[in-house]
Design a protein around this motif. Structure first.
Motif, mmCIF file in Angstrom:
data_model
loop_
_atom_site.group_PDB
_atom_site.id
_atom_site.type_symbol
_atom_site.label_atom_id
_atom_site.label_comp_id
_atom_site.label_asym_id
_atom_site.label_seq_id
_atom_site.Cartn_x
_atom_site.Cartn_y
_atom_site.Cartn_z
ATOM 1 N N ASP A 165 -5.643 -47.625 -5.478
ATOM 2 C CA ASP A 165 -5.479 -48.283 -4.180
ATOM 3 C C ASP A 165 -6.809 -48.676 -3.544
ATOM 4 O O ASP A 165 -6.839 -49.175 -2.415
ATOM 5 N N LYS A 166 -7.904 -48.462 -4.249
ATOM 6 C CA LYS A 166 -9.201 -48.880 -3.731
ATOM 7 C C LYS A 166 -9.412 -50.366 -4.002
ATOM 8 O O LYS A 166 -8.874 -50.930 -4.962
ATOM 9 N N TYR A 167 -10.220 -51.005 -3.174
ATOM 10 C CA TYR A 167 -10.514 -52.417 -3.388
ATOM 11 C C TYR A 167 -11.566 -52.562 -4.485
ATOM 12 O O TYR A 167 -12.523 -51.774 -4.558
ATOM 13 N N THR B 54 -6.777 -54.811 -4.760
ATOM 14 C CA THR B 54 -6.845 -53.411 -5.157
ATOM 15 C C THR B 54 -6.991 -53.313 -6.673
ATOM 16 O O THR B 54 -6.714 -54.270 -7.412
ATOM 17 N N GLU C 150 -17.278 -48.578 -12.790
ATOM 18 C CA GLU C 150 -15.859 -48.494 -12.424
ATOM 19 C C GLU C 150 -15.183 -49.849 -12.596
ATOM 20 O O GLU C 150 -14.043 -49.931 -13.071
ATOM 21 N N GLU D 190 -15.223 -52.494 -3.730
ATOM 22 C CA GLU D 190 -15.844 -51.230 -3.319
ATOM 23 C C GLU D 190 -16.330 -50.394 -4.505
ATOM 24 O O GLU D 190 -16.931 -49.334 -4.308
ATOM 25 N N LEU D 191 -16.082 -50.859 -5.710
ATOM 26 C CA LEU D 191 -16.362 -50.047 -6.892
ATOM 27 C C LEU D 191 -17.771 -50.255 -7.423
ATOM 28 O O LEU D 191 -18.390 -51.300 -7.204
ATOM 29 N N ARG E 178 -6.832 -42.426 -9.428
ATOM 30 C CA ARG E 178 -7.468 -42.141 -8.131
ATOM 31 C C ARG E 178 -8.110 -43.391 -7.523
ATOM 32 O O ARG E 178 -8.430 -43.408 -6.328
ATOM 33 N N LEU E 179 -8.315 -44.416 -8.359
ATOM 34 C CA LEU E 179 -8.915 -45.657 -7.866
ATOM 35 C C LEU E 179 -7.879 -46.748 -7.605
ATOM 36 O O LEU E 179 -8.223 -47.827 -7.109
#
Length: 286
Positions: free
Chosen positions: A158-160, A117, A168, A163-164, A155-156
């Motif tokens: 917890d994103k992997y 993450t 980003e 995936e960016l 906002r990012l």
């Protein structure tokens, strides 16, 4: 809006660095550096002194050796010959963990194929301070959380990372470098994939750390106007050599741009940006 102040947390490395600044010890002393990839010569007799508390822009055409020079200064490559000293000591005398507390590198390209993450990647910047076989302390986590908030990555979080977008990812790597909390930041085209808003905020935040906390920034930049806007020192490179270096207004001249890039330009002081700027003659389609 990006509002980062690394000086919120003063690390031991920075305290030692500031003490050496009082005695005018150069951050880097590069002496007759050579580097080749096989038979391809990349750096040819590079000598350069980097003084503390300045923002250095390293500028030159593609393939002139900027990235290789920064990699050697960061300790990730070894020169073929010549020497490089960091704070008065041969850089080879520093262990990897110690050097990671002194110098943070934000690369142009960042590859990671595991689904960590964003929060986990940013926290990796605290690795030099975490004991072997230990885990991050509450202080490490708090520092990472603060930087995530200040760099607008909440906002990012917890994103992997896989995936960016490219821009980003660059913001995440920048945050990781800030979490590393080092006296020296080395930036290799670190804004190349960012949109203009984040590019300006990024460079503003970094330049404020130079002026407010006395840190040293060494940044390879392609955009001459961004380099002029934020750096107070400039190094022009071409074909593996240093062509000129010094205060930005003294290096960024029409003659210098012609010698390095082989293009005609006009250099002028711009009141709106409060810095020297460069314009080129455009060719519009008929």
């Amino acid at each position: 809006m990006l509002d980062v102040h690394l000086s919120d947390v003063i690390c031991e490395g920075l305290q030692n660095y500031l003490a050496l600044m009082v005695h005018k010890t150069p951050v880097f002393e590069v002496n007759r550096l050579h580097f080749s990839y096989g038979r391809q010569k990349v750096l040819d007799n590079i000598s350069l002194t980097i003084e503390a508390g300045n923002f250095y822009a390293i500028v030159g055409p593609n393939g002139c050796g900027k990235t290789t020079l920064l990699d050697i200064m960061a300790g990730s490559k070894t020169p073929g010959s010549g020497s490089i000293r960091y704070l008065g000591r041969d850089i080879k005398e520093y262990g990897k963990r110690k050097l990671a507390r002194e110098i943070a590198l934000v690369p142009q390209d960042f590859y990671i194929h595991f689904p960590f993450t964003v929060g986990e990647v940013v926290l990796m910047g605290r690795h030099p301070y975490i004991p072997r076989f230990g885990g991050p302390s509450k202080e490490d986590i708090d520092i990472a959380e603060a930087i995530i908030e200040k760099t607008g990555l909440c906002r990012l979080k917890d994103k992997y990372i896989t995936e960016l977008s490219g821009g980003e990812k660059q913001r995440v790597v920048f945050a990781r470098a800030l979490v590393q909390d080092t006296p020296v930041l080395i930036l290799d085209e670190a804004t190349s994939n960012m949109d203009i808003q984040y590019t300006l905020n990024f460079l503003k935040a970094v330049s404020e750390e130079v002026s407010q906390a006395g840190r040293t920034v060494i940044s390879a930049l392609h955009d001459l106007n961004l380099a002029a806007n934020y750096s107070n020192k400039m190094v022009f490179m071409k074909s593996g050599r240093i062509v000129s270096e010094g205060n930005t207004p003294e290096v960024l001249t029409e003659e210098g741009i012609k010698a390095v890039f082989n293009v005609e330009s006009r250099v002028y002081f711009d009141r709106y940006s409060n810095s020297c700027q460069v314009s080129f003659k455009g060719i519009r389609p008929r």
